[in-house]
Design an enzyme around this catalytic site. Structure first.
Site, mmCIF file in Angstrom:
data_model
loop_
_atom_site.group_PDB
_atom_site.id
_atom_site.type_symbol
_atom_site.label_atom_id
_atom_site.label_comp_id
_atom_site.label_asym_id
_atom_site.label_seq_id
_atom_site.Cartn_x
_atom_site.Cartn_y
_atom_site.Cartn_z
ATOM 1 N N HIS A 22 6.297 0.859 50.218
ATOM 2 C CA HIS A 22 7.728 1.165 50.228
ATOM 3 C C HIS A 22 8.238 1.328 48.795
ATOM 4 O O HIS A 22 7.996 0.485 47.943
ATOM 5 C CB HIS A 22 8.485 0.030 50.926
ATOM 6 N N ASP A 69 12.299 7.037 52.534
ATOM 7 C CA ASP A 69 13.042 5.801 52.276
ATOM 8 C C ASP A 69 14.505 5.976 52.675
ATOM 9 O O ASP A 69 15.186 6.868 52.184
ATOM 10 C CB ASP A 69 12.927 5.446 50.791
ATOM 11 N N TYR A 118 9.626 15.560 35.489
ATOM 12 C CA TYR A 118 8.322 15.253 34.887
ATOM 13 C C TYR A 118 8.166 13.744 34.691
ATOM 14 O O TYR A 118 7.103 13.176 34.952
ATOM 15 C CB TYR A 118 8.148 15.954 33.538
#
Length: 151
Positions: A22, A69, A118
């Site tokens: 998670h 999530d 990035y």
């Protein structure tokens, strides 16, 4: 081949999806993304691949198993276009539709500035490079939880 699992999900990808916990991030990258060098900096430390498919095809296969999530707003992110962060090109529209189908509702992606993307990728669990050749076919997905049965 396994029943009920997309054949696009090879053993390495399945391992990573299962090993993630998670809050871990998964990066889906196009062919222009610096995938190998960034993947070496991730938790997994090596690049995974789903070759010869579009970003949307890869995302559809992954989200057939991978929960997003629900505790954060940025569980689905897209790399913003440099100089035009609000534009959503066709590749990102296709991925948005794949997300919405997987979740059974509208689940908006948040834009992430290129260099911030990035940096998020370097902190991710892993990077999966697809065969997507269109620009800005790069996405971040934060893993959610699967509740116990009956909850």
């Amino acid at each position: 081949m396994l029943k009920g699992i997309s054949p696009l999900l090879n053993a390495d990808v399945l391992y990573a999806l299962r090993a993630m916990g998670h809050g871990d991030d998964l990066i889906i990258a196009d062919t222009n993304f610096p995938s190998d060098s960034i993947a070496r900096q991730t938790r997994l430390g090596r690049l995974l691949r789903i070759d010869n498919v579009t970003a949307a095809q890869a995302v559809e296969a992954i989200l057939s198993l991978y929960p997003l999530d629900t505790f954060v707003e940025d569980s689905a992110g897209r790399m913003e276009i440099v100089g035009n962060p609000d534009e959503v090109p066709p590749v990102q529209q296709e991925v948005q539709r794949a997300i919405d189908r997987a979740e059974g509702k509208s689940w908006p992606m948040l834009g992430v500035e290129r260099y911030a993307f990035y940096e998020r990728a370097k902190q991710a669990y892993c990077v999966i490079q697809t065969g997507e050749r269109r620009f800005y076919g790069c996405f971040a997905f934060r893993k959610g939880v699967i509740p116990p049965e009956g909850k």
